[in-house]
Design an enzyme around this catalytic site. Sequence first.
Site, mmCIF file in Angstrom:
data_model
loop_
_atom_site.group_PDB
_atom_site.id
_atom_site.type_symbol
_atom_site.label_atom_id
_atom_site.label_comp_id
_atom_site.label_asym_id
_atom_site.label_seq_id
_atom_site.Cartn_x
_atom_site.Cartn_y
_atom_site.Cartn_z
ATOM 1 N N HIS A 92 -3.182 0.231 -5.982
ATOM 2 C CA HIS A 92 -3.839 1.543 -6.173
ATOM 3 C C HIS A 92 -2.914 2.770 -6.141
ATOM 4 C CE1 HIS A 92 -5.497 0.717 -1.812
ATOM 5 N NE2 HIS A 92 -4.231 1.008 -1.761
ATOM 6 N N HIS A 120 0.891 -1.175 0.000
ATOM 7 C CA HIS A 120 0.000 0.000 0.000
ATOM 8 C C HIS A 120 0.920 1.214 0.000
ATOM 9 C CE1 HIS A 120 -3.423 2.541 1.119
ATOM 10 N NE2 HIS A 120 -2.718 3.033 2.111
ATOM 11 N N ASP A 163 -10.660 -2.167 -6.518
ATOM 12 C CA ASP A 163 -10.448 -1.686 -5.152
ATOM 13 C C ASP A 163 -11.761 -1.734 -4.371
ATOM 14 O OD1 ASP A 163 -8.686 -0.917 -3.249
ATOM 15 O OD2 ASP A 163 -8.388 1.124 -3.972
#
Lengths: 313, 430
Positions: B236, B183, B309
């Site tokens: 992401h 992340h 997501d």
Amino acid sequence: MPSFPGRHTQHLLGLQGMTPDQIEPLLDLAESYALLNRSRKVSRDVLRGRTLINLFFEDSTRTRTSFELAGKRLGADVINMSVAQSSVNKGETLLDTAATLNAMQADLLVVRHAQSGAPALLAQKVEACVVNAGDGTHEHPTQALLDALTIRRHCGHLAGLTVAICGDVAHSRVARSDIHLLTTMGSRVRVVGPPTLVPNALRHLGVEVFHTMEEGLKDVDVVIMLRLQRERMSAGLIPSAREYFRFYGLDNRRLALAKPNALVMHPGPMNRGVEIDSQVADSDQSVIQEQVEMGVAVRMAVLDRLTRSRHSA
Amino acid sequence: MSTLLFENVRLLDPSAELDQPGRLLVRNGVIEATDKAGAEGKPEDAQIIDGHGAVLCPGLVDMRVEIGEPGHEYRETIASAARAASAGGITTIAVLPTCEPAIDNPALVRLLRGRGEETGAISILPYGALTKGCKGQELAEIGLLNEAGAVAFTDGARAIDPARLMRQALTYASGFNAMVVQHPEEPSLAGSGCATAGELATRMGLPGIPTVAEAIMIARDIRLAELTGGRLHFGHVSTGEGVELIRQAKARGVPVTCDTAPHYIDLNENAIGDFRTYAKFSPPLRSEADRLAVCAGLADGTIDAIASDHLPRDADDKRLPFAQAATGGTGMVTLLGVTLGRVHDGTLTLAQAIALLTHKPAGLLRSKAGTLAKGAAADLCLFAPERSWLVEAGSLPGRAQNTPFDGRALEGKVLGTWKAGRAVYGATAA
């Protein structure tokens, strides 16, 4: 005043986006309430039969008292709910609270909350007019209105004045509302303080950024000092109170850089010896007590206007 | 089992550079043949599906999905997630390990795979927890999880914080040739921030996260990937600076890949105006310049996949003051429609867009899905690229309704979805 689309009820959630012809009449009305207050000739019929609930999720003596007095002078039934120690702690959500208040049929809801945007969320769900009495680090519109009224009474106008807002601007809802209102009314606004509390991103709000009091205070008409919260030190944004006072405290020497007879203001409560020296706070240039007086008048004006808009809608 | 013949369709399979009008024959759940339009002859027993010129592509592969099950079934169950996936043309989902309990033991990996099969509509490719309990302390049993079928390793939306831990993770995982998914957000800079630092956050009085928090984490981990030789993937990615660092690393030959999500290529931070918590994401929505830079990263191939997501939340998670509200949006139903927005505006070709949703993510996850090749499972998505539909929160298939796209008309509608030859969505679904 800003309101939510699709609803007739009007709210005062913030000053961002308000225009001079919305602000000016509100200040005029507040001014007339200030005079009526002094001559004790306020009619208690304005809000007779209306219910005002002070819904404070955060402790505040001054603002709550000021709204309470404003409501009572206009004849409203005023109820204080300090939610800090009541049902919210039992897991009741903000929207449950809203449903409860709807059932109580409040006309006016004065909300103080530690979270930015909480009054806006409530306003979507309650039938009462919502007045933001300070939300997180977002806005505190009635404080800015009372600041503007105080300045206008002394200087006669707001346009063309240079106003320095000093201290913890980054975490200040008062500063944001002051900036929106004063820049809208044509004042030049400076923000002054250490870069951790006065980040350069504030330029986007249409203000000039200064990191020394000596530059920031030069030739200003008004100095607004902000309260420094102790937690800024524990968060590492400021090393110590004494260092802060040494570089960013307002004393006579620094005040002398401003225009002669420049106004000194503070939203209160003051930390004497941290952001402001007692000599300055108690000097002839200080209008801090008058701010408190104007606070009641401004809140009367806001309650009056919102109630009228509600029933004419 | 049955025989299916898709006629009058535009066959689109970027893995084989196939894009032509034609027919596709499915027998016993497996793709048996494709041929050009106008070909004659059809099996006697075939059920004919006339596509009326719509696009037939491999069932979409969504490489980043969170499901509430196990642990938060009130948000989404595997069964409801399967309905959302099918409505979105998705037949394979990679599921994050951040449920309760975290997917940090081999039995849970097998359970999730099996639960996916039970739906008959989706294949679940479980991510394994990178650290025990996804707590960011000790490495999970990467070898055993890998053996049980975990496709990659991550702690979901929790960044692997200490550089030493990331180094160990990349080094150890490289022994199993396993991919580590980060992340991309430096946690101490992110702090309690809930919006991108800048003018909007300042105006709204919301604690901001500087965009550089992403670049710092990406830069650090690229260096660690170079040091260790481990396979590194960033989930992401949302900033131009982050994309540029990955572009440069790829040019140097570093084994690094990344994905982005529909909201980062379609929305910018203005979506949170008026304290709209349904547009609250982690990482937060960015400036328009960053959105455009991410789109450019898709167009030039720096970004390897678009993943939904999907992060189910219920109303009570969202109807809170902004800083207290949950992050994330439901995304599977809108994945294709939002992605096709970038085709309609000329950012991507249709083949590029479908590649980012099919064989490219499948390749990252070492999955055989995402192709129309002969012998492949007949996981199929039939869609009309230009047909529009209205996103309406409250009536989306699946349980989670927390879409940031409520009220939007999307161009690109899924007409039907087939899993191993069985219709699971659309007019012909049972």
